[in-house]
Each structure stands twice: as C-alpha cells, then as structure tokens.
Scaffold this motif. Structure first.
Motif, PDB file in Angstrom:
ATOM      1  N   TYR A 108      65.033  95.671  33.513  1.00  0.00           N
ATOM      2  CA  TYR A 108      63.588  95.504  33.347  1.00  0.00           C
ATOM      3  C   TYR A 108      63.131  95.918  31.952  1.00  0.00           C
ATOM      4  CZ  TYR A 108      63.175  94.269  38.195  1.00  0.00           C
ATOM      5  OH  TYR A 108      63.287  93.597  39.392  1.00  0.00           O
ATOM      6  N   ASP A 109      63.977  95.666  30.983  1.00  0.00           N
ATOM      7  CA  ASP A 109      63.596  95.956  29.601  1.00  0.00           C
ATOM      8  C   ASP A 109      62.390  95.124  29.195  1.00  0.00           C
ATOM      9  OD1 ASP A 109      63.965  97.133  26.969  1.00  0.00           O
ATOM     10  OD2 ASP A 109      64.673  95.161  26.346  1.00  0.00           O
ATOM     11  N   SER A 110      62.399  93.848  29.580  1.00  0.00           N
ATOM     12  CA  SER A 110      61.271  92.953  29.300  1.00  0.00           C
ATOM     13  C   SER A 110      60.612  92.593  30.630  1.00  0.00           C
ATOM     14  CB  SER A 110      61.753  91.683  28.603  1.00  0.00           C
ATOM     15  OG  SER A 110      60.689  90.760  28.448  1.00  0.00           O
ATOM     16  N   ILE A 111      59.294  92.716  30.696  1.00  0.00           N
ATOM     17  CA  ILE A 111      58.587  92.518  31.969  1.00  0.00           C
ATOM     18  C   ILE A 111      57.358  91.616  31.808  1.00  0.00           C
ATOM     19  CG2 ILE A 111      59.379  94.646  33.062  1.00  0.00           C
ATOM     20  CD1 ILE A 111      56.727  95.922  32.134  1.00  0.00           C
ATOM     21  N   ALA A 112      57.363  90.773  30.786  1.00  0.00           N
ATOM     22  CA  ALA A 112      56.194  89.923  30.539  1.00  0.00           C
ATOM     23  C   ALA A 112      55.894  89.016  31.736  1.00  0.00           C
ATOM     24  CB  ALA A 112      56.406  89.086  29.280  1.00  0.00           C
ATOM     25  N   ASP A 113      56.932  88.535  32.409  1.00  0.00           N
ATOM     26  CA  ASP A 113      56.717  87.657  33.561  1.00  0.00           C
ATOM     27  C   ASP A 113      55.985  88.375  34.684  1.00  0.00           C
ATOM     28  OD1 ASP A 113      58.983  89.306  33.800  1.00  0.00           O
ATOM     29  OD2 ASP A 113      59.993  87.933  35.182  1.00  0.00           O
ATOM     30  N   ILE A 114      56.352  89.632  34.928  1.00  0.00           N
ATOM     31  CA  ILE A 114      55.709  90.412  35.994  1.00  0.00           C
ATOM     32  C   ILE A 114      54.262  90.720  35.611  1.00  0.00           C
ATOM     33  CG2 ILE A 114      55.792  92.588  37.271  1.00  0.00           C
ATOM     34  CD1 ILE A 114      58.862  92.520  36.762  1.00  0.00           C
ATOM     35  N   PRO A 177      69.681  91.230  55.194  1.00  0.00           N
ATOM     36  CA  PRO A 177      68.265  90.835  55.147  1.00  0.00           C
ATOM     37  C   PRO A 177      67.427  91.727  54.238  1.00  0.00           C
ATOM     38  CG  PRO A 177      69.060  90.823  57.408  1.00  0.00           C
ATOM     39  CD  PRO A 177      70.115  91.487  56.581  1.00  0.00           C
ATOM     40  N   GLN A 178      67.781  92.990  54.127  1.00  0.00           N
ATOM     41  CA  GLN A 178      67.072  93.876  53.207  1.00  0.00           C
ATOM     42  C   GLN A 178      67.406  93.533  51.764  1.00  0.00           C
ATOM     43  OE1 GLN A 178      68.803  97.430  55.025  1.00  0.00           O
ATOM     44  NE2 GLN A 178      66.746  98.131  55.577  1.00  0.00           N
ATOM     45  N   ARG A 179      68.686  93.288  51.497  1.00  0.00           N
ATOM     46  CA  ARG A 179      69.104  92.993  50.123  1.00  0.00           C
ATOM     47  C   ARG A 179      68.462  91.711  49.599  1.00  0.00           C
ATOM     48  NH1 ARG A 179      74.280  94.266  52.281  1.00  0.00           N
ATOM     49  NH2 ARG A 179      74.959  92.093  52.067  1.00  0.00           N
ATOM     50  N   ARG A 180      68.190  90.764  50.499  1.00  0.00           N
ATOM     51  CA  ARG A 180      67.610  89.504  50.070  1.00  0.00           C
ATOM     52  C   ARG A 180      66.239  89.715  49.417  1.00  0.00           C
ATOM     53  NH1 ARG A 180      66.971  86.930  54.811  1.00  0.00           N
ATOM     54  NH2 ARG A 180      69.228  86.761  54.990  1.00  0.00           N
ATOM     55  N   LYS A 181      65.573  90.803  49.799  1.00  0.00           N
ATOM     56  CA  LYS A 181      64.238  91.078  49.260  1.00  0.00           C
ATOM     57  C   LYS A 181      64.275  91.938  48.003  1.00  0.00           C
ATOM     58  CE  LYS A 181      62.000  90.814  53.774  1.00  0.00           C
ATOM     59  NZ  LYS A 181      61.077  91.473  54.718  1.00  0.00           N
ATOM     60  N   MET A 182      65.441  92.345  47.576  1.00  0.00           N
ATOM     61  CA  MET A 182      65.545  93.317  46.498  1.00  0.00           C
ATOM     62  C   MET A 182      65.825  92.621  45.169  1.00  0.00           C
ATOM     63  SD  MET A 182      67.584  96.195  48.740  1.00  0.00           S
ATOM     64  CE  MET A 182      67.460  97.513  47.543  1.00  0.00           C
ATOM     65  N   CYS A 183      64.910  91.764  44.763  1.00  0.00           N
ATOM     66  CA  CYS A 183      65.111  91.004  43.536  1.00  0.00           C
ATOM     67  C   CYS A 183      63.808  90.913  42.739  1.00  0.00           C
ATOM     68  CB  CYS A 183      65.654  89.622  43.849  1.00  0.00           C
ATOM     69  SG  CYS A 183      64.663  88.671  44.995  1.00  0.00           S
ATOM     70  N   ARG A 184      63.952  90.522  41.496  1.00  0.00           N
ATOM     71  CA  ARG A 184      62.864  90.576  40.533  1.00  0.00           C
ATOM     72  C   ARG A 184      61.624  89.801  40.985  1.00  0.00           C
ATOM     73  NH1 ARG A 184      63.242  91.615  34.908  1.00  0.00           N
ATOM     74  NH2 ARG A 184      61.378  90.982  33.751  1.00  0.00           N
ATOM     75  N   GLY A 185      61.852  88.655  41.605  1.00  0.00           N
ATOM     76  CA  GLY A 185      60.725  87.830  41.982  1.00  0.00           C
ATOM     77  C   GLY A 185      59.809  88.444  43.006  1.00  0.00           C
ATOM     78  N   LEU A 186      60.215  89.555  43.615  1.00  0.00           N
ATOM     79  CA  LEU A 186      59.424  90.173  44.663  1.00  0.00           C
ATOM     80  C   LEU A 186      58.675  91.416  44.195  1.00  0.00           C
ATOM     81  CD1 LEU A 186      62.028  89.699  47.528  1.00  0.00           C
ATOM     82  CD2 LEU A 186      60.393  88.096  46.548  1.00  0.00           C
TER      83      LEU A 186
END
Length: 331
Positions: A108-114, A177-186
């Motif tokens: 998460y060095d760059s977070i402009a998208d978020i 199912p928990q890991r599926r939610k553990m990504c940048r888009g969320l």
C-alpha cells in the motif's frame, strides 16, 4: 470520545476488482478530495528504529489514533502511561508481525485508487446524509486484530487484512471464504461500512434474524449506491457460482427460513449461523456463507423500489417488520 471497533472483515466490494483494477461506471457521481493519513508508515519507521522517543513524538499529530490503537490493539488504557512506547515497539517487533507490517506498507505504498474511491463514496454519503460528518481517514496495522477503528471524527482500516487471498500467512489463519475478501478492492467499502455502522449503530436484538438481516441489508444497500457497484458477487465477496446459487434458490432460502420459524424466534446461536462466512445454514453444493446479509440486502432493495424512500429515511427506519411489509418481498 466515541470509539467503535469492528473486528470483522466487513461488507465487501468497491469500484475495483480484487486486483485493484478499475470497474468504474460511466456517469459516476461527483467526488470530494480524500487524503488518507499514513499513520501506518510513520509508526513503522519508529518500530524499525526501535526509537521510543520518535514514537512518542507522533502524539501531537496522531493523539486520537494512538489512543484508539492503544486500547484496541495494545490493551493500554492511555498512551500517556509510562511504558506505552516500549510496549508498542515490542508488540510490532515480533518477527512474524513485523514481516506482515513490512509487506502491508509495501503493498500500500501508493493508494491513489483508494482515495479516489473514498472521494466518490463520501461525496454520496454527504449528499444522502447532509448532517453526516466526513471523518479524517487513516491506515494502521493491527496484526489481524481490530480491522476498523472509529473515533469521534476518525476512521482507520488495518491494511494487513487486505494483502490478497493468496498471501502466504493467511493460509494459516483464515478459511477460503474469508481470504476471498482480503484484497485491495475491498478496502474502500469497508471504510464506508465502518463509518455508516458508527453513525447508525445497530439497536435491534442480536438474537432476532429479521432485525439483523435488515440492518446488514441497509448497510449493503447504501455502500453499493455510494460506490456505484452493480455486481452483488463483488459486494458480497462471493464467487460467480455462489451468487448464481443464491439467485437460483432465493425462493427456497426464504421458504426455509419461514418454515423453520427462524425469522422472528430469538435464538442467537441460530441467527449467528446466517452471518458466518463459512456455509453453515444451507449445506447444498454451491451455497455460500453470510446468507442472512444477502437476503437482507434483497429485501431492502425491494423496499426502496416500493417506497421511494431516501437513504436517510431508510437508515432512520428501525422497524424491521415495517421494512419487510413495505417491501412486498415474495421471492
């Protein structure tokens, strides 16, 4: 000072797929500037240096953040207490946690998208809820502890919970199912969900399925509108096959809930099963977990179409039975 802690990996989805690529829709709403305060990076510098004085020097800029982090993660009542800085450095210097921390801030060095996603999301919330305060936004690392921290005017997310479902350390601690939610888009929707939940806390009965479903459904509905997210699979963290199963069996799910007399019966153990990430209520092939939230969201969608209520009126309506009746929900 209000302090709200959310340990779950919240309501999921955003303007991004899990790889962070944009899924922006044409005609997205206006945005407001959002700059995330990088408390996570500054704290890590003091951990790397083992410098208690440098950690204490963060206090003028991050007083509320240190206070909440101390209570939620370090179990320290007050960052002014002697030994606070040393305890923080020892906690984060544990080798596995330190490696996790390093990976998180690198990812998460760059977070402009978020920041762009939050700009759109908070712009929607401000239009829909004119009296709502927009918080200062932060990032932290908790070591899989408190996922979302909320203060009076502060909102922070633990980025070590969003390193991608294939991140090696997750394999030892989380189900698929928990890991599926553990990504940048969320990340962005979990920020918005956390803030909505703090502004409109659940005041129903935890043991009553209908009340839990309506609350979770309302949060889902608002987040989906705020982020222009049309795909329920992304919003629920479901696979395409899982959302297809839900849509194909929606009527049977509702019928089973009614026939089992679980909608109104106060039974905390049974109600909790409807919100677990692992499939636990319906064991058929393809059935996902968290069915209670999905059904609640479906009912709320129908309610909004039937009544034309505003988002503010929706969140103010705390009578779950009134929402169900007005929705004319009959899958």
């Amino acid at each position: 000072m209000r302090t709200t802690l959310f340990t779950a990996c919240f309501l999921v989805a955003s303007l991004f797929s899990c790889d962070g690529k944009s899924n922006h829709l044409a005609g997205d709403s206006a945005s407001i500037p959002v700059a995330i305060n990088r408390f996570d990076k500054e704290l890590f510098l003091t951990i790397e240096a083992g410098d208690t004085a440098a950690l204490l020097a963060l206090e003028p800029r991050y007083a509320e953040m240190l206070d909440i982090l101390g209570k939620a993660v370090l179990n320290v009542r007050d960052p002014q207490m002697p030994g606070f800085a040393g305890k923080a450095i020892r906690f984060y210097s544990e080798p596995t946690l330190k490696g996790l921390y390093r990976d998180a801030i690198a990812r998460y060095d760059s977070i402009a998208d978020i920041e762009r996603a939050l700009g759109q999301g908070f712009a929607y919330l401000k239009r829909a809820f004119p009296a709502m305060q927009i918080p200062a936004v932060y990032m932290h690392v908790s070591g899989f502890n408190q996922n979302v921290l909320v203060g009076d005017s502060l909102l922070s997310i633990s980025i070590d919970k969003y390193l991608g479902e294939d991140y090696p350390l997750y394999q030892d601690f989380f189900y698929e199912p928990q890991r599926r939610k553990m990504c940048r888009g969320l990340v962005a929707p979990d920020y918005l969900s956390g803030w909505l939940m703090s502004e409109y806390p659940f005041n129903g009965k935890e043991s009553v399925l209908l009340e839990r479903m309506m609350y979770e459904g309302k949060i889902k509905y608002i987040v989906s509108r705020a982020l222009d997210e049309p795909d329920p699979a992304r919003l629920m963290g479901y696979t395409p096959e899982a959302i297809a199963w839900c849509e194909r069996n929606e009527g049977e799910i509702w019928k089973a809930i009614i026939e089992r007399k679980q909608l109104y019966t106060p039974d905390r153990l049974t109600t909790d099963l409807y919100f677990e990430e692992m499939p636990s209520v319906f064991q058929e092939n393809g059935a996902p977990g968290n069915i209670g939230t999905w059904i609640g969201w479906r009912i709320v969608e129908r309610y909004m179409k039937e009544t034309g209520a505003t988002p503010e009126a929706l969140m103010a309506e705390n009578d779950a039975q009134a929402i169900l009746a007005a929705s004319k929900y009959k899958p």
